[in-house]
Design an enzyme around this catalytic site. Structure first.
Site, short mmCIF file in Angstrom:
data_model
loop_
_atom_site.label_atom_id
_atom_site.label_comp_id
_atom_site.label_asym_id
_atom_site.label_seq_id
_atom_site.Cartn_x
_atom_site.Cartn_y
_atom_site.Cartn_z
N LYS A 60 10.52 16.94 -21.73
CA LYS A 60 10.71 17.47 -23.06
C LYS A 60 12.04 17.80 -23.51
CE LYS A 60 8.26 20.21 -26.43
NZ LYS A 60 8.51 18.92 -27.45
N GLY A 65 15.44 22.15 -17.88
CA GLY A 65 15.65 21.21 -16.78
C GLY A 65 16.10 19.75 -17.34
N CYS A 66 15.32 19.56 -18.57
CA CYS A 66 15.95 18.04 -19.16
C CYS A 66 17.25 18.43 -19.68
CB CYS A 66 14.64 18.17 -20.24
SG CYS A 66 13.17 17.80 -19.74
N THR A 67 17.60 19.58 -20.11
CA THR A 67 18.90 19.56 -20.84
C THR A 67 19.98 19.61 -19.56
OG1 THR A 67 18.23 21.16 -22.49
CG2 THR A 67 20.51 21.27 -21.90
N ALA A 70 20.16 15.66 -18.63
CA ALA A 70 20.82 14.86 -19.79
C ALA A 70 22.27 15.31 -19.57
CB ALA A 70 20.17 15.49 -21.08
#
Length: 174
Positions: A60, A65-67, A70
């Site tokens: 998401k 974590g995704c940030t 990325a």
């Protein structure tokens, strides 16, 4: 009675989880399409034709974590592109969410809004109860998966990819 309820709840939790089998190294990469953060169609085959491609999946946009994942790739983007690697991020987020994520964190690569899960399913990436993709990454060269990371790191994603590129280079795979 209590054990029956627990068994039912456990069964329901599994029913909402898509059990997929990620594609293997040596397998042709899926020739699928999706739309990017600007709502434009993107055919992965067109990107594969331009050289090595890292396709990474995250649950998401704009979550911690995704940030981290990325931004790890953003911070090493120049090193990756110097090695000829194109980067494509994929999640089930909407076009608007992907665009906001890209702009907020200055992500220099394409993000696919794979709401219909064509790319996710093509790569065999499992999804959880909420339909979010598992955190995984695949390196594609000449249309074939040459490396995969089925438990992709958040902060170390770029380092893992760069290490894989070195290993592939010395083994003649990249």
């Amino acid at each position: 009675m209590k054990s029956r309820i627990l068994a039912t709840l456990f069964g329901l939790s599994l029913a909402g989880t898509a059990r997929a089998e990620p594609i293997d190294v040596g397998t042709p990469a899926p020739v699928v399409s999706s739309i990017d953060q600007d709502g434009k169609p993107v055919a992965l085959a067109d990107i594969y034709a331009k050289g090595p491609v890292l396709v990474f999946f995250y649950p998401k946009a704009d979550t911690p974590g995704c940030t981290a994942q990325a931004c790890s790739l953003r911070d090493e983007f120049e090193t990756l592109t110097d090695k000829g690697v194109r980067v494509v991020g994929v999640s089930t987020d909407s076009v608007a969410a992907q665009k906001a994520f890209k702009e907020k964190h200055n992500l220099p690569y394409t993000l696919l809004a794979d709401e219909n899960k064509a790319v996710i399913n093509g790569f065999g990436v499992p999804t959880g109860m909420m339909g979010f993709a598992s955190r995984q990454a695949f390196l594609v060269k000449d249309g074939v998966v040459v490396w995969r990371d089925l438990k992709a790191s958040t902060k170390q994603q770029a380092a893992d990819v760069l290490a894989a590129l070195e290993t592939l280079k010395t083994s003649g795979g990249a």
